[in-house]
Scaffold this motif. Structure first.
Motif, short mmCIF file in Angstrom:
data_model
loop_
_atom_site.label_atom_id
_atom_site.label_comp_id
_atom_site.label_asym_id
_atom_site.label_seq_id
_atom_site.Cartn_x
_atom_site.Cartn_y
_atom_site.Cartn_z
N SER A 70 6.44 18.04 -5.15
CA SER A 70 5.68 17.28 -6.14
C SER A 70 4.92 16.13 -5.47
CB SER A 70 6.61 16.73 -7.21
OG SER A 70 7.61 15.90 -6.62
N THR A 120 3.48 12.39 -5.29
CA THR A 120 3.87 11.08 -5.80
C THR A 120 2.62 10.30 -6.20
OG1 THR A 120 3.76 9.95 -3.65
CG2 THR A 120 5.81 11.11 -4.20
N ARG A 121 2.82 9.24 -6.93
CA ARG A 121 1.69 8.42 -7.34
C ARG A 121 1.03 7.75 -6.13
NH1 ARG A 121 4.68 3.26 -10.28
NH2 ARG A 121 6.15 2.78 -8.59
N TYR A 122 1.83 7.49 -5.10
CA TYR A 122 1.28 6.88 -3.88
C TYR A 122 0.36 7.87 -3.16
CZ TYR A 122 4.99 3.46 -4.70
OH TYR A 122 5.80 2.51 -5.25
N TYR A 131 5.51 4.37 -0.51
CA TYR A 131 6.85 4.17 -1.08
C TYR A 131 7.72 3.33 -0.16
CZ TYR A 131 11.50 5.15 -2.88
OH TYR A 131 12.77 5.02 -3.38
#
Length: 302
Positions: free
Chosen positions: A111, A113-115, A283
């Protein structure tokens, strides 16, 4: 990381960055596919006699050799030949990190990540700013070819991950043996015998030095040292140093070819590298920030 090892890692990123200018020097008298073919021929011949074949199926070794040799360096050579400066080429090739993440999300069901999403968006902003550079160091064809090379590099990364090999250097060396013949054949199909005739009649000492630099300091020495450092230190310690490659790539192009560095190029460099930092290490950086203390409030009894 020890200071000596840190300096050694920085030296390797400098070699890898300057290599783009060295490639451009070689392309002045050697066709792109032939230059890449000679490079991988010498890589394979030099090391096959000394390094044992990695214990992985042949399909991974052959597939990696074809994608890495033709898809990556064949296309990068073409991109530089098409007018893209060595500095910009070194910068655009860093998009392979994002393409690897995107492919990994498909192949390995990883998946995003937003980063990673934010970093990709930031780097794409830097890519768009490159389009507006008008000093002759950027061409549309060259940009597309190097970005295609970055995609090929990401595919090569997926192949090497699927192989699950722990003998990375041996894997690279043995896979090099499957790059030259297709590269030489491609040049023949595209240019006929012209490229080989020019190789015999126009090759000079600069082309020879360019090839030797690509084979020994850049490929064999560079990957040997880098993989050795990865064995001694965590990936999170070594990998971020690769962000120095486009910095040295642009500095090398400035020193060797006198490439002008405009404010727009600096902006593109900062945006793309910032995007890489956010996407790859956002992160971890967030975890390093001091956490706000939790203030507990005790309610009095009524």
């Amino acid at each position: 990381m020890k200071l000596s090892h840190l300096l050694l890692a920085i030296l390797i990123t400098a070699i890898w960055g300057i290599n783009f200018s060295v490639i451009k020097i070689g392309l002045s008298s050697v066709d792109p596919f032939i230059l890449a073919g000679i490079r991988f021929t010498l890589c394979a011949l030099t090391a096959l006699f000394f390094i044992k074949k990695p214990d992985v199926p042949w399909r991974y070794i052959i597939g990696y050799g074809l994608v890495f040799g033709i898809g990556l360096w064949g296309l990068v050579n073409l991109g530089i030949k098409a007018g893209l400066s060595a500095g910009i080429a070194s910068l655009l090739l860093q998009f392979s990190a994002f393409f690897t993440i995107l492919l990994g999300s498909v192949v390995f069901k990883e998946s995003l990540t937003r980063y990673q999403i934010a970093g990709f968006a930031l780097a794409c902003t830097g890519l768009l700013s490159i389009v507006f550079i008008t000093d002759g160091s950027v061409t549309f064809a060259g940009t597309l070819l190097v970005l295609a090379g970055a995609i090929a590099w990401s595919i090569a990364n997926i192949i090497i991950k699927r192989s699950a090999t722990k003998q990375i250097f041996a894997f690279l060396v043995w896979s090099s043996a499957f790059s030259p013949l297709p590269l030489f054949l491609l040049d023949w199909l595209v240019n006929g015998s012209n490229g080989y005739t020019a190789l015999v009649s126009h090759v000079d000492y600069r082309a020879v030095l360019s090839i030797l630099f690509q084979v020994y300091p850049n490929t064999l020495f560079g990957y040997w040292v880098w993989n050795s450092l990865l064995k001694q230190y965590p990936i999170s310690t070594v990998a971020p140093l690769s962000l120095l490659v486009p910095v040295f790539g642009i500095l090398g192009s400035m020193a060797i070819f006198g490439e002008a560095i405009s404010s727009l190029k600096i902006l593109a460099l900062l945006l793309i590298i910032s995007g890489l930092v956010v996407g790859l290490y956002g992160y971890r950086l967030r975890c390093l920030l001091p956490k706000k203390p939790v203030i507990s409030q005790r309610r009095g009894r009524r």
